[in-house]
Motif scaffolding. Sequence first.
Motif, PDB file in Angstrom:
ATOM      1  N   SER A  90       0.832  -1.214   0.000  1.00 59.57           N
ATOM      2  CA  SER A  90       0.000   0.000   0.000  1.00 59.57           C
ATOM      3  C   SER A  90       0.862   1.257   0.000  1.00 59.57           C
ATOM      4  CB  SER A  90      -0.935  -0.019   1.205  1.00 59.57           C
ATOM      5  OG  SER A  90      -0.195  -0.066   2.409  1.00 59.57           O
ATOM      6  N   THR A  91       2.010   1.227   0.711  1.00 63.52           N
ATOM      7  CA  THR A  91       2.905   2.389   0.709  1.00 63.52           C
ATOM      8  C   THR A  91       3.610   2.544  -0.625  1.00 63.52           C
ATOM      9  OG1 THR A  91       3.271   2.178   3.103  1.00 63.52           O
ATOM     10  CG2 THR A  91       4.912   3.426   1.845  1.00 63.52           C
ATOM     11  N   PHE A  92       4.097   1.423  -1.186  1.00 64.25           N
ATOM     12  CA  PHE A  92       4.815   1.454  -2.448  1.00 64.25           C
ATOM     13  C   PHE A  92       3.937   1.976  -3.579  1.00 64.25           C
ATOM     14  CE2 PHE A  92       6.923  -0.266  -6.199  1.00 64.25           C
ATOM     15  CZ  PHE A  92       8.261  -0.030  -5.921  1.00 64.25           C
ATOM     16  N   GLY A  93       2.659   1.628  -3.552  1.00 62.30           N
ATOM     17  CA  GLY A  93       1.747   2.045  -4.612  1.00 62.30           C
ATOM     18  C   GLY A  93       1.086   3.370  -4.368  1.00 62.30           C
ATOM     19  N   HIS A  94       1.345   4.014  -3.232  1.00 64.94           N
ATOM     20  CA  HIS A  94       0.680   5.287  -2.943  1.00 64.94           C
ATOM     21  C   HIS A  94       1.297   6.402  -3.799  1.00 64.94           C
ATOM     22  CE1 HIS A  94      -0.866   8.716  -0.612  1.00 64.94           C
ATOM     23  NE2 HIS A  94      -1.814   7.873  -0.226  1.00 64.94           N
ATOM     24  N   PRO A  95       0.471   7.329  -4.289  1.00 64.04           N
ATOM     25  CA  PRO A  95       0.993   8.388  -5.172  1.00 64.04           C
ATOM     26  C   PRO A  95       2.082   9.250  -4.534  1.00 64.04           C
ATOM     27  CG  PRO A  95      -1.414   8.288  -5.294  1.00 64.04           C
ATOM     28  CD  PRO A  95      -1.001   7.375  -4.174  1.00 64.04           C
ATOM     29  N   SER A  96       2.065   9.402  -3.199  1.00 56.82           N
ATOM     30  CA  SER A  96       3.035  10.293  -2.553  1.00 56.82           C
ATOM     31  C   SER A  96       4.323   9.582  -2.147  1.00 56.82           C
ATOM     32  CB  SER A  96       2.411  10.942  -1.306  1.00 56.82           C
ATOM     33  OG  SER A  96       2.134   9.960  -0.317  1.00 56.82           O
ATOM     34  N   PHE A  97       4.434   8.259  -2.410  1.00 50.03           N
ATOM     35  CA  PHE A  97       5.600   7.510  -1.926  1.00 50.03           C
ATOM     36  C   PHE A  97       6.895   8.036  -2.552  1.00 50.03           C
ATOM     37  CE2 PHE A  97       8.493   3.878  -2.770  1.00 50.03           C
ATOM     38  CZ  PHE A  97       8.930   3.683  -1.468  1.00 50.03           C
ATOM     39  N   VAL A  98       6.891   8.226  -3.861  1.00 51.81           N
ATOM     40  CA  VAL A  98       8.110   8.672  -4.533  1.00 51.81           C
ATOM     41  C   VAL A  98       8.525  10.052  -4.027  1.00 51.81           C
ATOM     42  CG1 VAL A  98       9.123   9.260  -6.770  1.00 51.81           C
ATOM     43  CG2 VAL A  98       7.626   7.257  -6.562  1.00 51.81           C
ATOM     44  N   ASP A  99       7.547  10.931  -3.836  1.00 52.15           N
ATOM     45  CA  ASP A  99       7.872  12.269  -3.324  1.00 52.15           C
ATOM     46  C   ASP A  99       8.481  12.195  -1.926  1.00 52.15           C
ATOM     47  OD1 ASP A  99       6.954  13.439  -5.648  1.00 52.15           O
ATOM     48  OD2 ASP A  99       4.916  13.717  -4.882  1.00 52.15           O
ATOM     49  N   ASP A 100       7.947  11.287  -1.085  1.00 55.66           N
ATOM     50  CA  ASP A 100       8.498  11.136   0.261  1.00 55.66           C
ATOM     51  C   ASP A 100       9.948  10.662   0.206  1.00 55.66           C
ATOM     52  OD1 ASP A 100       6.048  11.917   1.206  1.00 55.66           O
ATOM     53  OD2 ASP A 100       5.349   9.881   1.650  1.00 55.66           O
ATOM     54  N   VAL A 101      10.237   9.682  -0.667  1.00 58.83           N
ATOM     55  CA  VAL A 101      11.600   9.170  -0.798  1.00 58.83           C
ATOM     56  C   VAL A 101      12.524  10.266  -1.325  1.00 58.83           C
ATOM     57  CG1 VAL A 101      13.057   7.476  -1.968  1.00 58.83           C
ATOM     58  CG2 VAL A 101      10.815   6.809  -1.114  1.00 58.83           C
ATOM     59  N   LYS A 102      12.031  11.002  -2.327  1.00 57.48           N
ATOM     60  CA  LYS A 102      12.836  12.081  -2.899  1.00 57.48           C
ATOM     61  C   LYS A 102      13.190  13.128  -1.842  1.00 57.48           C
ATOM     62  CE  LYS A 102      12.733  15.414  -6.698  1.00 57.48           C
ATOM     63  NZ  LYS A 102      11.930  15.928  -7.841  1.00 57.48           N
ATOM     64  N   GLN A 103      12.209  13.485  -1.021  1.00 55.14           N
ATOM     65  CA  GLN A 103      12.459  14.475   0.041  1.00 55.14           C
ATOM     66  C   GLN A 103      13.458  13.944   1.048  1.00 55.14           C
ATOM     67  OE1 GLN A 103       8.954  15.614   2.136  1.00 55.14           O
ATOM     68  NE2 GLN A 103       9.961  17.209   3.320  1.00 55.14           N
ATOM     69  N   ALA A 104      13.331  12.643   1.423  1.00 55.82           N
ATOM     70  CA  ALA A 104      14.254  12.060   2.408  1.00 55.82           C
ATOM     71  C   ALA A 104      15.683  12.064   1.890  1.00 55.82           C
ATOM     72  CB  ALA A 104      13.819  10.634   2.739  1.00 55.82           C
ATOM     73  N   VAL A 105      15.881  11.835   0.595  1.00 58.65           N
ATOM     74  CA  VAL A 105      17.227  11.782   0.029  1.00 58.65           C
ATOM     75  C   VAL A 105      17.819  13.184  -0.100  1.00 58.65           C
ATOM     76  CG1 VAL A 105      18.540  11.167  -2.032  1.00 58.65           C
ATOM     77  CG2 VAL A 105      16.818   9.598  -1.144  1.00 58.65           C
ATOM     78  N   GLN A 106      16.995  14.097  -0.641  1.00 55.75           N
ATOM     79  CA  GLN A 106      17.530  15.435  -0.922  1.00 55.75           C
ATOM     80  C   GLN A 106      17.678  16.289   0.332  1.00 55.75           C
ATOM     81  OE1 GLN A 106      14.869  17.023  -3.861  1.00 55.75           O
ATOM     82  NE2 GLN A 106      15.723  15.771  -5.527  1.00 55.75           N
ATOM     83  N   THR A 107      16.799  16.135   1.337  1.00 58.33           N
ATOM     84  CA  THR A 107      16.859  16.970   2.538  1.00 58.33           C
ATOM     85  C   THR A 107      18.147  16.717   3.315  1.00 58.33           C
ATOM     86  OG1 THR A 107      14.459  17.015   2.676  1.00 58.33           O
ATOM     87  CG2 THR A 107      15.679  17.588   4.661  1.00 58.33           C
ATOM     88  N   ASN A 108      18.535  15.431   3.430  1.00 52.86           N
ATOM     89  CA  ASN A 108      19.700  15.083   4.232  1.00 52.86           C
ATOM     90  C   ASN A 108      20.959  14.891   3.402  1.00 52.86           C
ATOM     91  OD1 ASN A 108      18.436  14.517   7.086  1.00 52.86           O
ATOM     92  ND2 ASN A 108      17.076  13.527   5.608  1.00 52.86           N
ATOM     93  N   GLY A 109      20.889  15.148   2.124  1.00 53.13           N
ATOM     94  CA  GLY A 109      22.063  14.946   1.282  1.00 53.13           C
ATOM     95  C   GLY A 109      22.473  13.491   1.247  1.00 53.13           C
ATOM     96  N   LEU A 110      21.527  12.584   1.322  1.00 50.80           N
ATOM     97  CA  LEU A 110      21.803  11.144   1.406  1.00 50.80           C
ATOM     98  C   LEU A 110      22.120  10.612   0.008  1.00 50.80           C
ATOM     99  CD1 LEU A 110      21.714   8.750   3.465  1.00 50.80           C
ATOM    100  CD2 LEU A 110      19.387   8.340   2.655  1.00 50.80           C
ATOM    101  N   PRO A 111      23.278   9.922  -0.168  1.00 46.89           N
ATOM    102  CA  PRO A 111      23.557   9.315  -1.476  1.00 46.89           C
ATOM    103  C   PRO A 111      22.485   8.286  -1.816  1.00 46.89           C
ATOM    104  CG  PRO A 111      25.534   9.365  -0.126  1.00 46.89           C
ATOM    105  CD  PRO A 111      24.399   9.734   0.782  1.00 46.89           C
ATOM    106  N   ALA A 112      21.916   8.422  -3.026  1.00 47.26           N
ATOM    107  CA  ALA A 112      20.806   7.544  -3.401  1.00 47.26           C
ATOM    108  C   ALA A 112      21.218   6.079  -3.413  1.00 47.26           C
ATOM    109  CB  ALA A 112      20.268   7.957  -4.780  1.00 47.26           C
ATOM    110  N   LYS A 113      22.453   5.781  -3.800  1.00 52.63           N
ATOM    111  CA  LYS A 113      22.905   4.398  -3.867  1.00 52.63           C
ATOM    112  C   LYS A 113      23.003   3.754  -2.498  1.00 52.63           C
ATOM    113  CE  LYS A 113      23.496   3.810  -8.296  1.00 52.63           C
ATOM    114  NZ  LYS A 113      22.742   2.759  -9.032  1.00 52.63           N
TER     115      LYS A 113
END
Length: 900
Positions: A730-753
């Motif tokens: 349900s989380t993976f298929g939710h429309p806001s999931f990708v945006d949440d992941v994108k925010q988590a990576v970009q906010t903390n400068g987290l390397p995507a890999k």
Amino acid sequence: MPLAYALAAVIGLILALTWGALQLQVALAGFLNGESVWSKAQKQAVIDLDAYAFDGDASHLASFRRNYTVLQSDRWARDAIAGGHFDKGEVTQAFRRGDVIPSAIPGMIFMLQYFPDAPYMGEAMSAWRSVDDALVELDAIATKLQYAHAHGQVSTQESIHWRERIQALNNFIEPRANSFSVQIAQGAAWLGRVLFGGVLATACLASLLWLRMARRILTSIRGTEERYRLLFDSAADAIVMVDENSGRILDANRTAATWTGRESHELVGQSFADLFARGSARLVGTSVVSTLQGLHGQTKPVETHSSLATWGAQSVRQAIIRDISERIVIEQERRIAAEALASVAEGVVIADAERKAITVNAAYTRLTGYTLQALQYQRIDDMRRLPDGRPLPESVWSAIAEGGNWFGEVQSRRIDGSTYPEWLSISAIRNSEGEVLYYVAVFTDITATKTDRQRLEYLATHDALTGLSNRAEFQRQCTRAIEAAAKAHGAVAVLFVDLDAFKVVNDSYSHAIGDRLLVEVAERISRELRENDVAGRIGGDEFTVLLSGLRTREEAGYFANRLLASVAEPLRLSDYEITLSASIGIAGYPLDGNDPIALIANADAAMYAAKTEERNTFRFYTPMMHADARKRLLLGADLRQALARDEFYLVYQPSIELRSGRVVAVEALLRWRHPTRGELLPDEFIPLAESLGLIRRIDSWTMQNVREQIRRWDLARLPPLRVAMNVSASTFGHPSFVDDVKQAVQTNGLPAKQLLIEITESAILRLGEDTERTMHALHALGIGVAIDDFGTGYSSLAYLKLSAVDYFKIDRSFVSGLPGEGNDVAIVEAMLAIAKSLGIGTIAEGIETKAQHDFLLRAGCGEGQGYLYARPLAASEIERMLLTPNARPGATRLRLVPPE
């Protein structure tokens, strides 16, 4: 016109007789021509045969044969016609060979066939036939002479003999041939006189008949003109004859003169259009309605009908003008009454004293399909019955006749034979003496009203989607069944049916498919019911079944088995084939409860036990099941408070590179520190979180903590690790999931890999098209995806083509049998081969022995997790392991090497 037709007929008859006479003359000419040719051929044949008998010259014989052929052709044609059965073409060709004139041949055939015994014709034919034998003998002599000359010299004595015989035959033939010629000539002359006389007589007779008919027609015309004038002037309508070209009046009758205030001769020559008020004309059907003006200003509404006629070479229009003053008054009154009747929304029928319809309004026709013509000879009560099917009683009409009216519900019939409920009101129209002249019946279709009432009653007791009984109706039916069972000392069973994984269908295929699936399941349940059994739907994918008339509740087990088999059959919905199962709980009266509420609740508890323990099975209720249900309810309540109370925490299980033993990643695993029950594993509360709708909040908490832990490790300057975290479907298929992941990576400068998303294979299959959309978005961010529990799915492997798939995690169920189980070995090797060909990394789960490690290493598996290396560890222990290269968590005999 009759005289013209008769004259044309007379001329045509004369021409036809003349043509016939000419044809007969041509035929006679043919006879004469044929006779001449025949006579010449006969004479020349005798001469040629005599010469041949004298000198034996073959040319004389050939000439004889040619002339004899002409004689034989004519003779054969004559005899064929006389026989009555002949081919006309062959006879014609025979006459042509005899040199007869071609145009005369049909006439000759006609005369020989139908008039062989006519005057002179009979004598000529007799003379012709009399020489047949002589001609045959001449042919025989020619044959004998030919034979003699061919075999030796004919002696002078023999030659003299044959010439004497030829001369004798010629003496016999010649006078008869001359007689044939004379008879033919005389016959031709006689027939010419007969034909001339016949044509003359016929012409005279036809002319006399024509003159007589002309006299009678002229007399009739004079009488017709007199009668026409009498009718013309005495007609009640005005009649005006108008020149079509000029529009001037040619004649007018007495009525036209009276209405216009002029004499008839005064109207002649005037313009016809000047008789009417300007601009008053309008076309109504095939007639013109206008206003006729008198000489002194008087007007009259009139209707004009006109037709075109011909007087000699002149086109004349006959206009019949009719006074419609009275009709306009009547039509106006009728229009007012008709508009009033038509404006009534209810159907109205006016019937005579015998109750036969004489008028119906448009509403009644729309309602029943009956027009006035269709209702002829039918009484208004013939098509109506009381609601119970009985005809309308005579008391209805007696009550109306006594001065009252009647109204009530009846069952009425439409023209197509269908029936409908109707509210009927009947009253009467009486004369001055109180006798009934007409009945007025007013009808109202109450189908919609009754349907709405029945629909409301139905909806009050049934489920709108499936048509099964709703909870309230099911409880009422259950109460009646319990009362009946109490009197009969029997048993009643209530089955609580819940579909397994129905939410997956809704999430994967759409709610519309889910609704159709529920309808199909309801139909399958209904098919299994007995006569007195009841099925109900009490919400979502939960159904109930009431089985009455049982001796014990255990009898319900047979029904439950049949129902499970029926539900398990594949369902074809649109382009999808779906296979489901169900879990069933059974509670029975009097053992498990004495009222519907208790039985339903206990059956629900038994169903939950079946779903928890096995699925696709049934369980009978036991008191312990309620304790489990209460425990589940309490756990659900605690789960809602767990986030607020900060009772969740994460542990991390290392993932090592099998070849080197180097730690390359960790997997974040969720744990719940329950205040009373201690540490709980995800298997104990994640399904409950999904059913309660809490799973997205838990996934969000996990994402936030994983992000912070990676940031803390980076601040502590630990070697970079890939951190994997599990995400629900349900989380993976939710429309806001990708945006949440994108925010988590970009906010903390987290390397995507450094972040890896793990999702189970079954969840990907449930998400359908949403999987591809999310995968592409994650790939664009540089974040990889690991397919957890790989190999346990049950559908297409098309998702393997998606670009974001970086790793397969081989499920522990396949690893546990290695390397001894042959099937596990084959499956794991196939998985590794697929991964290698697709360029996807592999991680084996649940490695607990050195043998498993060695097999997977040889087979080409890249990474592994399991108790052989390390159990899930707290974040601090991971830090200590990474900072202490010689640390060996647990009892593993393999050395774990921290990353550089």
